[in-house]
Write an enzyme that holds these catalytic residues in place. Structure first.
Site, PDB file in Angstrom:
ATOM      1  N   ALA A  11      14.207   8.135  -4.472  1.00  0.00           N
ATOM      2  CA  ALA A  11      15.108   7.878  -3.343  1.00  0.00           C
ATOM      3  C   ALA A  11      14.314   7.805  -2.039  1.00  0.00           C
ATOM      4  CB  ALA A  11      16.199   8.942  -3.273  1.00  0.00           C
ATOM      5  N   GLY A  12      13.216   7.054  -2.089  1.00  0.00           N
ATOM      6  CA  GLY A  12      12.470   6.777  -0.858  1.00  0.00           C
ATOM      7  C   GLY A  12      13.021   5.517  -0.230  1.00  0.00           C
ATOM      8  N   ASN A  37      16.106  11.546  -8.286  1.00  0.00           N
ATOM      9  CA  ASN A  37      15.061  11.908  -7.315  1.00  0.00           C
ATOM     10  C   ASN A  37      14.708  13.382  -7.479  1.00  0.00           C
ATOM     11  OD1 ASN A  37      13.495  10.818  -4.961  1.00  0.00           O
ATOM     12  ND2 ASN A  37      14.435  12.580  -3.938  1.00  0.00           N
ATOM     13  N   VAL A  81      10.912  12.756 -12.742  1.00  0.00           N
ATOM     14  CA  VAL A  81      10.626  11.806 -13.812  1.00  0.00           C
ATOM     15  C   VAL A  81       9.282  12.174 -14.427  1.00  0.00           C
ATOM     16  CG1 VAL A  81      10.233   9.377 -14.387  1.00  0.00           C
ATOM     17  CG2 VAL A  81      11.843   9.997 -12.550  1.00  0.00           C
ATOM     18  N   GLU A 170      -2.581   7.925  12.980  1.00  0.00           N
ATOM     19  CA  GLU A 170      -1.296   8.457  13.466  1.00  0.00           C
ATOM     20  C   GLU A 170      -1.291   9.987  13.449  1.00  0.00           C
ATOM     21  OE1 GLU A 170       2.037   6.498  11.459  1.00  0.00           O
ATOM     22  OE2 GLU A 170       2.043   5.096  13.146  1.00  0.00           O
ATOM     23  N   ALA A 318       6.428   0.723   4.115  1.00  0.00           N
ATOM     24  CA  ALA A 318       7.873   0.960   4.045  1.00  0.00           C
ATOM     25  C   ALA A 318       8.615  -0.352   4.293  1.00  0.00           C
ATOM     26  CB  ALA A 318       8.270   1.995   5.087  1.00  0.00           C
ATOM     27  N   LYS A 379       7.853   1.484  18.349  1.00  0.00           N
ATOM     28  CA  LYS A 379       7.673   2.279  17.123  1.00  0.00           C
ATOM     29  C   LYS A 379       8.945   3.088  16.844  1.00  0.00           C
ATOM     30  CE  LYS A 379       4.989   4.333  13.943  1.00  0.00           C
ATOM     31  NZ  LYS A 379       5.719   4.161  12.720  1.00  0.00           N
TER      32      LYS A 379
HETATM   33  P1  FAD Z   1       8.600   6.679  -0.854  1.00  0.00           P
HETATM   34  O1  FAD Z   1       9.348   6.312   0.363  1.00  0.00           O
HETATM   35  O2  FAD Z   1       7.377   7.511  -0.673  1.00  0.00           O
HETATM   36  O3  FAD Z   1       9.614   7.413  -1.856  1.00  0.00           O
HETATM   37  C1  FAD Z   1       9.286   7.848  -3.146  1.00  0.00           C
HETATM   38  C2  FAD Z   1      10.380   8.789  -3.626  1.00  0.00           C
HETATM   39  O4  FAD Z   1      10.181   9.090  -5.004  1.00  0.00           O
HETATM   40  C3  FAD Z   1      10.413  10.130  -2.891  1.00  0.00           C
HETATM   41  O5  FAD Z   1      11.728  10.442  -2.542  1.00  0.00           O
HETATM   42  C4  FAD Z   1       9.862  11.127  -3.920  1.00  0.00           C
HETATM   43  O6  FAD Z   1      10.401  12.422  -3.769  1.00  0.00           O
HETATM   44  C5  FAD Z   1      10.315  10.495  -5.221  1.00  0.00           C
HETATM   45  N1  FAD Z   1       9.484  10.843  -6.371  1.00  0.00           N
HETATM   46  C6  FAD Z   1       8.133  10.743  -6.493  1.00  0.00           C
HETATM   47  N2  FAD Z   1       7.733  11.109  -7.715  1.00  0.00           N
HETATM   48  C7  FAD Z   1       8.844  11.457  -8.397  1.00  0.00           C
HETATM   49  C8  FAD Z   1       9.092  11.895  -9.726  1.00  0.00           C
HETATM   50  N3  FAD Z   1       8.097  12.065 -10.626  1.00  0.00           N
HETATM   51  N4  FAD Z   1      10.370  12.154 -10.092  1.00  0.00           N
HETATM   52  C9  FAD Z   1      11.394  11.996  -9.205  1.00  0.00           C
HETATM   53  N5  FAD Z   1      11.224  11.560  -7.955  1.00  0.00           N
HETATM   54  C10 FAD Z   1       9.965  11.287  -7.541  1.00  0.00           C
HETATM   55  N6  FAD Z   1       4.789   2.092   6.379  1.00  0.00           N
HETATM   56  C11 FAD Z   1       5.331   1.265   7.308  1.00  0.00           C
HETATM   57  O7  FAD Z   1       5.812   0.173   6.964  1.00  0.00           O
HETATM   58  N7  FAD Z   1       5.381   1.622   8.634  1.00  0.00           N
HETATM   59  C12 FAD Z   1       4.908   2.813   9.070  1.00  0.00           C
HETATM   60  O8  FAD Z   1       4.960   3.101  10.265  1.00  0.00           O
HETATM   61  C13 FAD Z   1       4.335   3.709   8.124  1.00  0.00           C
HETATM   62  N8  FAD Z   1       3.886   4.926   8.513  1.00  0.00           N
HETATM   63  C14 FAD Z   1       3.399   5.809   7.577  1.00  0.00           C
HETATM   64  C15 FAD Z   1       2.996   7.073   8.003  1.00  0.00           C
HETATM   65  C16 FAD Z   1       2.503   7.991   7.087  1.00  0.00           C
HETATM   66  C17 FAD Z   1       2.081   9.356   7.562  1.00  0.00           C
HETATM   67  C18 FAD Z   1       2.409   7.634   5.711  1.00  0.00           C
HETATM   68  C19 FAD Z   1       1.889   8.633   4.701  1.00  0.00           C
HETATM   69  C20 FAD Z   1       2.807   6.371   5.282  1.00  0.00           C
HETATM   70  C21 FAD Z   1       3.310   5.450   6.214  1.00  0.00           C
HETATM   71  N9  FAD Z   1       3.737   4.167   5.822  1.00  0.00           N
HETATM   72  C22 FAD Z   1       4.286   3.306   6.752  1.00  0.00           C
HETATM   73  C23 FAD Z   1       3.726   3.773   4.399  1.00  0.00           C
HETATM   74  C24 FAD Z   1       5.122   4.028   3.798  1.00  0.00           C
HETATM   75  O9  FAD Z   1       5.525   5.352   4.067  1.00  0.00           O
HETATM   76  C25 FAD Z   1       5.168   3.779   2.300  1.00  0.00           C
HETATM   77  O10 FAD Z   1       4.675   2.488   2.041  1.00  0.00           O
HETATM   78  C26 FAD Z   1       6.607   3.908   1.790  1.00  0.00           C
HETATM   79  O11 FAD Z   1       7.055   5.237   1.923  1.00  0.00           O
HETATM   80  C27 FAD Z   1       6.747   3.453   0.353  1.00  0.00           C
HETATM   81  O12 FAD Z   1       8.082   3.516  -0.028  1.00  0.00           O
HETATM   82  P2  FAD Z   1       8.489   3.864  -1.514  1.00  0.00           P
HETATM   83  O13 FAD Z   1       9.965   3.631  -1.610  1.00  0.00           O
HETATM   84  O14 FAD Z   1       7.606   3.136  -2.464  1.00  0.00           O
HETATM   85  O15 FAD Z   1       8.149   5.401  -1.691  1.00  0.00           O
HETATM   86  P1  NAD Z   2      -5.646   2.918   4.036  1.00  0.00           P
HETATM   87  O1  NAD Z   2      -6.092   2.556   2.678  1.00  0.00           O
HETATM   88  O2  NAD Z   2      -4.991   1.888   4.865  1.00  0.00           O
HETATM   89  O3  NAD Z   2      -6.871   3.496   4.868  1.00  0.00           O
HETATM   90  C1  NAD Z   2      -7.789   4.397   4.303  1.00  0.00           C
HETATM   91  C2  NAD Z   2      -9.085   4.425   5.110  1.00  0.00           C
HETATM   92  O4  NAD Z   2      -9.950   5.382   4.533  1.00  0.00           O
HETATM   93  C3  NAD Z   2      -9.822   3.096   5.116  1.00  0.00           C
HETATM   94  O5  NAD Z   2     -10.120   2.751   6.440  1.00  0.00           O
HETATM   95  C4  NAD Z   2     -11.065   3.373   4.263  1.00  0.00           C
HETATM   96  O6  NAD Z   2     -12.195   2.648   4.712  1.00  0.00           O
HETATM   97  C5  NAD Z   2     -11.268   4.862   4.470  1.00  0.00           C
HETATM   98  N1  NAD Z   2     -12.010   5.527   3.383  1.00  0.00           N
HETATM   99  C6  NAD Z   2     -11.916   5.305   2.043  1.00  0.00           C
HETATM  100  N2  NAD Z   2     -12.757   6.116   1.364  1.00  0.00           N
HETATM  101  C7  NAD Z   2     -13.388   6.893   2.281  1.00  0.00           C
HETATM  102  C8  NAD Z   2     -14.357   7.946   2.197  1.00  0.00           C
HETATM  103  N3  NAD Z   2     -14.867   8.365   1.022  1.00  0.00           N
HETATM  104  N4  NAD Z   2     -14.778   8.526   3.341  1.00  0.00           N
HETATM  105  C9  NAD Z   2     -14.282   8.124   4.544  1.00  0.00           C
HETATM  106  N5  NAD Z   2     -13.366   7.142   4.674  1.00  0.00           N
HETATM  107  C10 NAD Z   2     -12.915   6.527   3.567  1.00  0.00           C
HETATM  108  O7  NAD Z   2      -4.685   4.198   3.831  1.00  0.00           O
HETATM  109  P2  NAD Z   2      -3.577   4.815   4.796  1.00  0.00           P
HETATM  110  O8  NAD Z   2      -4.037   4.868   6.199  1.00  0.00           O
HETATM  111  O9  NAD Z   2      -3.138   6.065   4.148  1.00  0.00           O
HETATM  112  O10 NAD Z   2      -2.399   3.773   4.705  1.00  0.00           O
HETATM  113  C11 NAD Z   2      -1.712   3.575   3.482  1.00  0.00           C
HETATM  114  C12 NAD Z   2      -0.669   2.504   3.647  1.00  0.00           C
HETATM  115  O11 NAD Z   2       0.386   2.948   4.490  1.00  0.00           O
HETATM  116  C13 NAD Z   2      -1.225   1.243   4.281  1.00  0.00           C
HETATM  117  O12 NAD Z   2      -0.626   0.159   3.661  1.00  0.00           O
HETATM  118  C14 NAD Z   2      -0.770   1.319   5.701  1.00  0.00           C
HETATM  119  O13 NAD Z   2      -0.557   0.030   6.252  1.00  0.00           O
HETATM  120  C15 NAD Z   2       0.542   2.072   5.583  1.00  0.00           C
HETATM  121  N6  NAD Z   2       0.768   2.833   6.816  1.00  0.00           N
HETATM  122  C16 NAD Z   2       1.305   2.149   7.861  1.00  0.00           C
HETATM  123  C17 NAD Z   2       1.491   2.797   9.066  1.00  0.00           C
HETATM  124  C18 NAD Z   2       2.086   2.028  10.211  1.00  0.00           C
HETATM  125  O14 NAD Z   2       2.466   0.885  10.049  1.00  0.00           O
HETATM  126  N7  NAD Z   2       2.209   2.607  11.380  1.00  0.00           N
HETATM  127  C19 NAD Z   2       1.160   4.146   9.190  1.00  0.00           C
HETATM  128  C20 NAD Z   2       0.599   4.816   8.111  1.00  0.00           C
HETATM  129  C21 NAD Z   2       0.407   4.132   6.918  1.00  0.00           C
END
Ligand code: FAD
Ligand code: NAD
Length: 405
Positions: A11-12, A37, A81, A170, A318, A379
């Site tokens: 439920a993401g 979930n 799961v 971030e 996301a 944002k």
């Molecule tokens: P999720 O949203 O992570 O949801 C997965 C769900 O599955 C959760 O509810 C979890 O509890 C559940 N789940 C997992 N395993 C199990 C299991 N075994 N059994 C039951 N339930 C389970 N992307 C953007 O586009 N813009 C952003 O600004 C952005 N910022 C980010 C900031 C951070 C700090 C991080 C970590 C990521 C960010 N991302 C961003 C990336 C984005 O969060 C992910 O790409 C997105 O959450 C993926 O969606 P999803 O539905 O695949 O999984």
């Molecule tokens: P990422 O894969 O985008 O970045 C990981 C970084 O770690 C890379 O720059 C890589 O060179 C570095 N790295 C890899 N191995 C390393 C090592 N051994 N030592 C040091 N550095 C190393 O991962 P992320 O930042 O977690 O992002 C994951 C996904 O979530 C991406 O698709 C990103 O676009 C998305 N995301 C988006 C936002 C946003 O839109 N604001 C915010 C957070 C995450």
């Protein structure tokens, strides 16, 4: 005649989008919808860096799943799961099992540690509410301990962030807001604190617009972040990390806290279930089904979609997970109504905005560069939009970000 059963796992962003769309499109007589979930709440993964740094309470980043599903149409099961038995069309849960006719796998991603020694044991990752709470508490514990020890250990106050991708940047942005508060609270000298970001690539946010990257780096450096570029984390130990820059000798950085934010892979359930994947991500067909599995859709971070223009996968976001949720709901509805034509998924990337803390950000929105307060405002609008898409205006009023001026 038995109704077909649609089971959604996770439920993401992807799973809730698929569920809320399906509950609108499918009549109660057409199919049963089941959502599974691990927790009874959804969390905004994209806000977890705030909860991890302690700049936002973890209750603000989550809401009750039952608030956004139509309980007359969707049966919610709180469970984990374990495995999908694709041939038998059964999902094994920790406490029971469930048959499906159509399955949506939306279980999100997991940290990719590339087999680097010690990361799983000694580093934290920003992955869910439990982890965010633990990171926040761990940092605070280090700060609280410092003045209680006869021999002061400055490394307690060192926080290493592995990876300068969007997650790492971030999180650092939030830390630059949180650290002065913590120093004040625990009577600590701000200059004793070190925020170190280790990035293997030669630049921060590899591949992003260089002008915006320069802005981000100078803003974060001004607030005390040290960047070590072209430097890879080689090992994590209870004392800190070992890093290496090119051919240079391996160096130790002592740190009380190490947060690994250097990449994601697909959910391990995928590989455990024998579905073909690359780093746990399934290269899905254009209609979002797993190759060879006509009744299994995979969306979000566990799926992989190639951007044909550059012949590389789209980054897991996301934004994409939510759009996939909508397309997958429409395709399942079409199959149930015996339509043969399924929709192909084409991401509509509106932009990327990366927060640098409370009131600062950088981004590219509809092809235009934005930074500073304007980007930060955008944002928050992006964050509110996700709430609106899943839970409508009432959810935005309840959980939205309005501290925008
Ligand atoms: P999720 O949203 O992570 O949801 C997965 C769900 O599955 C959760 O509810 C979890 O509890 C559940 N789940 C997992 N395993 C199990 C299991 N075994 N059994 C039951 N339930 C389970 N992307 C953007 O586009 N813009 C952003 O600004 C952005 N910022 C980010 C900031 C951070 C700090 C991080 C970590 C990521 C960010 N991302 C961003 C990336 C984005 O969060 C992910 O790409 C997105 O959450 C993926 O969606 P999803 O539905 O695949 O999984
Ligand atoms: P990422 O894969 O985008 O970045 C990981 C970084 O770690 C890379 O720059 C890589 O060179 C570095 N790295 C890899 N191995 C390393 C090592 N051994 N030592 C040091 N550095 C190393 O991962 P992320 O930042 O977690 O992002 C994951 C996904 O979530 C991406 O698709 C990103 O676009 C998305 N995301 C988006 C936002 C946003 O839109 N604001 C915010 C957070 C995450």
């Amino acid at each position: 005649l038995r109704k077909p059963r649609i089971v959604i796992l996770g439920a993401g962003y992807g799973g809730l989008m698929a569920t809320t769309r399906l509950q609108k499109m499918i009549g109660v007589n057409e199919a049963d919808i089941v959502l599974v979930n691990k927790h009874d709440y959804h969390y905004e993964t994209t806000w977890l860096h705030e909860a991890s740094a302690g700049t936002m309470h973890h209750d603000r980043v989550r809401y009750d799943i039952r608030d956004v599903i139509d309980r007359s149409k969707v049966n919610f099961i709180q469970d984990s799961v374990v495995e999908i038995k694709t041939e038998e069309k059964v999902v094994v849960l920790e406490n029971s099992q469930i048959d499906f006719d159509y399955l949506v796998v939306a279980l999100g991603g997991e940290p990719e540690t590339f087999g680097i020694k010690g990361l799983k044991e000694f580093a934290f990752s920003i992955v869910n509410v439990n982890a965010a709470r633990q990171i926040r508490e761990h940092i605070e514990y280090q700060f609280a301990n410092y003045n209680n020890e006869e021999e002061k250990r400055d490394e307690r106050l060192t926080i290493v962030v592995g990876g300068a991708g969007f997650t790492g940047i971030e999180f650092l942005g939030e830390l630059t807001n949180r650290i002065p508060e913590l120093c004040h609270e625990y009577d600590l000298d701000f200059h004793k604190v070190r925020l170190v970001c280790v990035e293997a690539a030669p630049m921060v946010l590899p591949g992003f617009d260089p002008e915006l990257v320069n802005y981000a780096v100078s803003q974060l450096e001004r607030k005390g972040v040290e960047f070590m570029l072209g430097t890879a984390i080689k090992e994590c130990t209870p004392e800190g990390i070992l890093v290496a820059k090119g051919e240079e000798e391996v160096k130790e950085i002592k740190a009380g806290t190490v947060v690994w934010a250097a990449g994601v892979r697909g959910n391990s359930v995928i590989e455990k279930s024998g579905i073909e994947a690359m780093r746990g991500r399934v290269k899905v067909q254009p209609d979002l089904r797993a190759p060879g599995h006509d009744n299994i859709f995979i969306i979000g971070d566990s799926s992989l979609v190639i951007n044909e223009e550059i012949n590389r996968p789209y980054p897991p976001t996301a934004q994409i997970a939510m759009q996939q949720g909508e397309v997958c709901a429409r395709n399942i509805t079409a199959i149930i109504r015996n339509k043969t034509e399924l929709e192909s998924f084409k991401p509509d990337i509106k932009g990327t905005v990366c927060s640098l803390g409370e009131d600062d950000a950088i981004g590219v929105v509809y092809g235009k560069k934005v930074f500073g307060a304007k980007a930060s405002f955008m944002k928050k609008m992006v964050d509110n939009r996700a709430l609106l898409m899943i839970g409508g205006p009432s959810l935005v009023l309840k959980k939205g970000k309005f501290n925008i001026l």
